[in-house]
Design a protein around this motif. Structure first.
Motif, PDB file in Angstrom:
ATOM      1  N   LYS A  79       0.918  -1.223   0.128  1.00 37.14           N
ATOM      2  CA  LYS A  79      -0.080   0.013  -0.035  1.00 37.14           C
ATOM      3  C   LYS A  79       0.900   1.113  -0.101  1.00 37.14           C
ATOM      4  O   LYS A  79       1.741   1.213   0.698  1.00 37.14           O
ATOM      5  CB  LYS A  79      -0.938   0.184   1.313  1.00 37.14           C
ATOM      6  N   GLN A  80       0.454   2.032  -1.040  1.00 33.64           N
ATOM      7  CA  GLN A  80       1.079   3.544  -1.101  1.00 33.64           C
ATOM      8  C   GLN A  80       0.942   4.290   0.320  1.00 33.64           C
ATOM      9  O   GLN A  80      -0.307   4.342   0.621  1.00 33.64           O
ATOM     10  CB  GLN A  80       0.883   4.174  -2.182  1.00 33.64           C
ATOM     11  N   GLN A  81       2.024   4.752   0.776  1.00 37.41           N
ATOM     12  CA  GLN A  81       1.529   5.692   2.237  1.00 37.41           C
ATOM     13  C   GLN A  81       1.303   6.992   2.019  1.00 37.41           C
ATOM     14  O   GLN A  81       0.664   7.764   2.578  1.00 37.41           O
ATOM     15  CB  GLN A  81       2.525   5.270   3.396  1.00 37.41           C
ATOM     16  N   GLU A  82       1.871   7.600   0.699  1.00 34.20           N
ATOM     17  CA  GLU A  82       1.758   9.050   0.736  1.00 34.20           C
ATOM     18  C   GLU A  82       0.299   9.437   0.119  1.00 34.20           C
ATOM     19  O   GLU A  82      -0.280   8.877  -0.509  1.00 34.20           O
ATOM     20  CB  GLU A  82       2.899   9.671  -0.488  1.00 34.20           C
ATOM     21  N   SER A  83      -0.170  10.711   0.389  1.00 32.52           N
ATOM     22  CA  SER A  83      -1.355  11.211   0.267  1.00 32.52           C
ATOM     23  C   SER A  83      -1.343  12.576   0.175  1.00 32.52           C
ATOM     24  O   SER A  83      -0.836  13.465   1.020  1.00 32.52           O
ATOM     25  CB  SER A  83      -2.525  10.605   1.146  1.00 32.52           C
ATOM     26  N   THR A  84      -1.868  13.116  -1.103  1.00 35.64           N
ATOM     27  CA  THR A  84      -1.917  14.621  -0.951  1.00 35.64           C
ATOM     28  C   THR A  84      -3.213  15.169  -0.696  1.00 35.64           C
ATOM     29  O   THR A  84      -3.434  16.489  -0.727  1.00 35.64           O
ATOM     30  CB  THR A  84      -1.274  14.914  -2.292  1.00 35.64           C
ATOM     31  N   ARG A  85      -4.260  14.376  -0.664  1.00 38.15           N
ATOM     32  CA  ARG A  85      -5.698  14.844  -0.610  1.00 38.15           C
ATOM     33  C   ARG A  85      -6.125  15.016   1.093  1.00 38.15           C
ATOM     34  O   ARG A  85      -5.362  14.397   1.814  1.00 38.15           O
ATOM     35  CB  ARG A  85      -6.676  13.813  -1.197  1.00 38.15           C
ATOM     36  N   MET A  86      -6.982  15.995   1.344  1.00 38.49           N
ATOM     37  CA  MET A  86      -7.494  16.179   2.670  1.00 38.49           C
ATOM     38  C   MET A  86      -7.966  14.817   3.402  1.00 38.49           C
ATOM     39  O   MET A  86      -8.082  15.020   4.527  1.00 38.49           O
ATOM     40  CB  MET A  86      -8.166  17.501   2.481  1.00 38.49           C
ATOM     41  N   ASP A  87      -8.730  14.272   2.495  1.00 36.47           N
ATOM     42  CA  ASP A  87      -9.308  13.049   3.052  1.00 36.47           C
ATOM     43  C   ASP A  87      -8.458  11.831   3.271  1.00 36.47           C
ATOM     44  O   ASP A  87      -8.960  10.854   3.414  1.00 36.47           O
ATOM     45  CB  ASP A  87     -10.768  12.623   2.134  1.00 36.47           C
ATOM     46  N   GLU A  88      -7.118  11.990   2.751  1.00 31.42           N
ATOM     47  CA  GLU A  88      -6.254  11.035   3.081  1.00 31.42           C
ATOM     48  C   GLU A  88      -6.172   9.877   2.168  1.00 31.42           C
ATOM     49  O   GLU A  88      -5.634   8.863   2.365  1.00 31.42           O
ATOM     50  CB  GLU A  88      -6.102  10.526   4.392  1.00 31.42           C
ATOM     51  N   ASN A  89      -7.073   9.955   1.037  1.00 29.25           N
ATOM     52  CA  ASN A  89      -7.157   9.103  -0.046  1.00 29.25           C
ATOM     53  C   ASN A  89      -5.981   9.363  -0.824  1.00 29.25           C
ATOM     54  O   ASN A  89      -5.622  10.480  -1.561  1.00 29.25           O
ATOM     55  CB  ASN A  89      -8.498   9.200  -0.578  1.00 29.25           C
ATOM     56  N   GLY A  90      -5.110   8.168  -1.351  1.00 33.28           N
ATOM     57  CA  GLY A  90      -3.859   8.635  -2.007  1.00 33.28           C
ATOM     58  C   GLY A  90      -4.126   8.231  -3.799  1.00 33.28           C
ATOM     59  O   GLY A  90      -3.140   8.131  -4.461  1.00 33.28           O
ATOM     60  N   VAL A  91      -5.433   7.808  -3.974  1.00 30.94           N
ATOM     61  CA  VAL A  91      -5.534   7.618  -5.328  1.00 30.94           C
ATOM     62  C   VAL A  91      -5.801   8.783  -6.438  1.00 30.94           C
ATOM     63  O   VAL A  91      -6.392   9.732  -6.299  1.00 30.94           O
ATOM     64  CB  VAL A  91      -7.011   6.754  -5.460  1.00 30.94           C
ATOM     65  N   ASN A  92      -4.830   8.678  -7.395  1.00 35.68           N
ATOM     66  CA  ASN A  92      -4.984   9.449  -8.551  1.00 35.68           C
ATOM     67  C   ASN A  92      -5.475   8.938  -9.635  1.00 35.68           C
ATOM     68  O   ASN A  92      -4.823   8.106 -10.422  1.00 35.68           O
ATOM     69  CB  ASN A  92      -3.406  10.014  -8.968  1.00 35.68           C
ATOM     70  N   VAL A  93      -6.630   9.308 -10.142  1.00 35.94           N
ATOM     71  CA  VAL A  93      -7.609   8.398 -11.128  1.00 35.94           C
ATOM     72  C   VAL A  93      -6.887   8.379 -12.333  1.00 35.94           C
ATOM     73  O   VAL A  93      -7.218   7.407 -13.225  1.00 35.94           O
ATOM     74  CB  VAL A  93      -9.233   8.614 -11.047  1.00 35.94           C
ATOM     75  N   GLY A  94      -6.400   9.644 -12.726  1.00 37.63           N
ATOM     76  CA  GLY A  94      -6.044   9.640 -13.977  1.00 37.63           C
ATOM     77  C   GLY A  94      -4.727   8.861 -14.188  1.00 37.63           C
ATOM     78  O   GLY A  94      -4.459   8.442 -15.415  1.00 37.63           O
ATOM     79  N   GLU A  95      -3.709   8.981 -13.176  1.00 38.94           N
ATOM     80  CA  GLU A  95      -2.591   8.186 -13.219  1.00 38.94           C
ATOM     81  C   GLU A  95      -2.957   6.688 -13.419  1.00 38.94           C
ATOM     82  O   GLU A  95      -2.317   6.125 -14.055  1.00 38.94           O
ATOM     83  CB  GLU A  95      -1.666   8.429 -12.017  1.00 38.94           C
ATOM     84  N   GLN A  96      -4.020   6.291 -12.296  1.00 39.80           N
ATOM     85  CA  GLN A  96      -4.277   4.772 -12.537  1.00 39.80           C
ATOM     86  C   GLN A  96      -4.937   4.578 -13.734  1.00 39.80           C
ATOM     87  O   GLN A  96      -4.809   3.150 -14.318  1.00 39.80           O
ATOM     88  CB  GLN A  96      -5.262   4.636 -11.336  1.00 39.80           C
ATOM     89  N   SER A  97      -5.835   5.232 -14.410  1.00 38.91           N
ATOM     90  CA  SER A  97      -6.217   4.831 -15.654  1.00 38.91           C
ATOM     91  C   SER A  97      -5.086   4.730 -16.824  1.00 38.91           C
ATOM     92  O   SER A  97      -5.288   3.864 -17.529  1.00 38.91           O
ATOM     93  CB  SER A  97      -7.364   6.265 -16.216  1.00 38.91           C
ATOM     94  N   VAL A  98      -4.361   5.513 -16.853  1.00 38.84           N
ATOM     95  CA  VAL A  98      -3.040   5.316 -17.590  1.00 38.84           C
ATOM     96  C   VAL A  98      -2.420   4.194 -17.519  1.00 38.84           C
ATOM     97  O   VAL A  98      -2.149   3.277 -18.317  1.00 38.84           O
ATOM     98  CB  VAL A  98      -2.052   6.488 -17.514  1.00 38.84           C
ATOM     99  N   GLU A  99      -2.298   3.726 -16.165  1.00 34.57           N
ATOM    100  CA  GLU A  99      -1.565   2.383 -15.748  1.00 34.57           C
ATOM    101  C   GLU A  99      -2.327   1.331 -16.216  1.00 34.57           C
ATOM    102  O   GLU A  99      -1.784   0.435 -16.581  1.00 34.57           O
ATOM    103  CB  GLU A  99      -1.162   2.546 -14.154  1.00 34.57           C
ATOM    104  N   MET A 100      -3.731   1.444 -15.899  1.00 33.01           N
ATOM    105  CA  MET A 100      -4.664   0.445 -16.440  1.00 33.01           C
ATOM    106  C   MET A 100      -4.442  -0.238 -17.816  1.00 33.01           C
ATOM    107  O   MET A 100      -4.458  -0.936 -18.379  1.00 33.01           O
ATOM    108  CB  MET A 100      -5.847   0.777 -15.979  1.00 33.01           C
ATOM    109  N   ILE A 101      -4.334   1.050 -18.587  1.00 30.61           N
ATOM    110  CA  ILE A 101      -4.202   0.950 -20.325  1.00 30.61           C
ATOM    111  C   ILE A 101      -2.930   0.378 -20.545  1.00 30.61           C
ATOM    112  O   ILE A 101      -2.837  -0.618 -21.327  1.00 30.61           O
ATOM    113  CB  ILE A 101      -4.555   2.268 -20.675  1.00 30.61           C
ATOM    114  N   ARG A 102      -1.712   0.714 -19.951  1.00 33.69           N
ATOM    115  CA  ARG A 102      -0.763   0.267 -20.170  1.00 33.69           C
ATOM    116  C   ARG A 102      -0.463  -1.134 -19.819  1.00 33.69           C
ATOM    117  O   ARG A 102       0.179  -2.099 -20.473  1.00 33.69           O
ATOM    118  CB  ARG A 102       0.586   0.999 -19.376  1.00 33.69           C
ATOM    119  N   ASN A 103      -0.819  -1.440 -18.621  1.00 30.22           N
ATOM    120  CA  ASN A 103      -1.220  -2.943 -18.210  1.00 30.22           C
ATOM    121  C   ASN A 103      -2.006  -3.977 -19.100  1.00 30.22           C
ATOM    122  O   ASN A 103      -1.424  -4.942 -19.285  1.00 30.22           O
ATOM    123  CB  ASN A 103      -1.739  -2.961 -16.779  1.00 30.22           C
TER     124      ASN A 103
END
Length: 128
Positions: A79-103
């Motif tokens: 699990k990634q520990q860094e988070s930049t959002r106020m709700d402490e959620n660390g998911v960047n949907v754009g980054e994950q979408s690009v990674e999903m396509i590459r995968n």
């Protein structure tokens, strides 16, 4: 049965397992993009595999078995520990979408390679 399949076939099998697990982790991450305190999952394989190969290289000749390293190679989910959002959620949907396509492209490539290898084995069995 292992004698007909080469190390490259075993590597493709391990790659497929890794890529399927990585795809599942990415989909979990995207589906939890709005869940407070959710830490995105990261699936790794290459680093531990490279390390195991380097360790095997240091061993005496009879103990150096690429096949043994391949058979024991495992991926890890962290699990990634860094988070930049106020709700402490660390998911960047754009980054994950690009990674999903590459995968998905990597999965397609590995499946095509496996299919090609099986077609060659089929031709050899048929004597063509």
């Amino acid at each position: 049965m292992n004698s007909i399949f080469s190390n490259s076939n075993l590597m493709m099998e391990k790659s497929m397992d890794f890529l399927w697990r990585k795809q599942a982790a990415i989909l979990d991450n995207i589906s939890n993009a709005e869940t407070p305190n959710y830490k995105p999952k990261v699936v790794t394989f290459e680093e531990s595999f490279r390390e195991k190969l380097q360790n095997a290289q240091r061993k005496p000749a009879p103990a150096r078995s690429v096949r043994n390293v391949l058979e024991n190679a495992q991926f890890s989910v962290e699990k990634q520990q860094e988070s930049t959002r106020m709700d402490e959620n660390g998911v960047n949907v754009g980054e994950q979408s690009v990674e999903m396509i590459r995968n998905a492209y990597q999965l397609q490539y590995v499946m095509r390679s496996i299919s090609d290898d099986l077609a060659r084995i089929r031709m050899a069995v048929r004597g063509q």
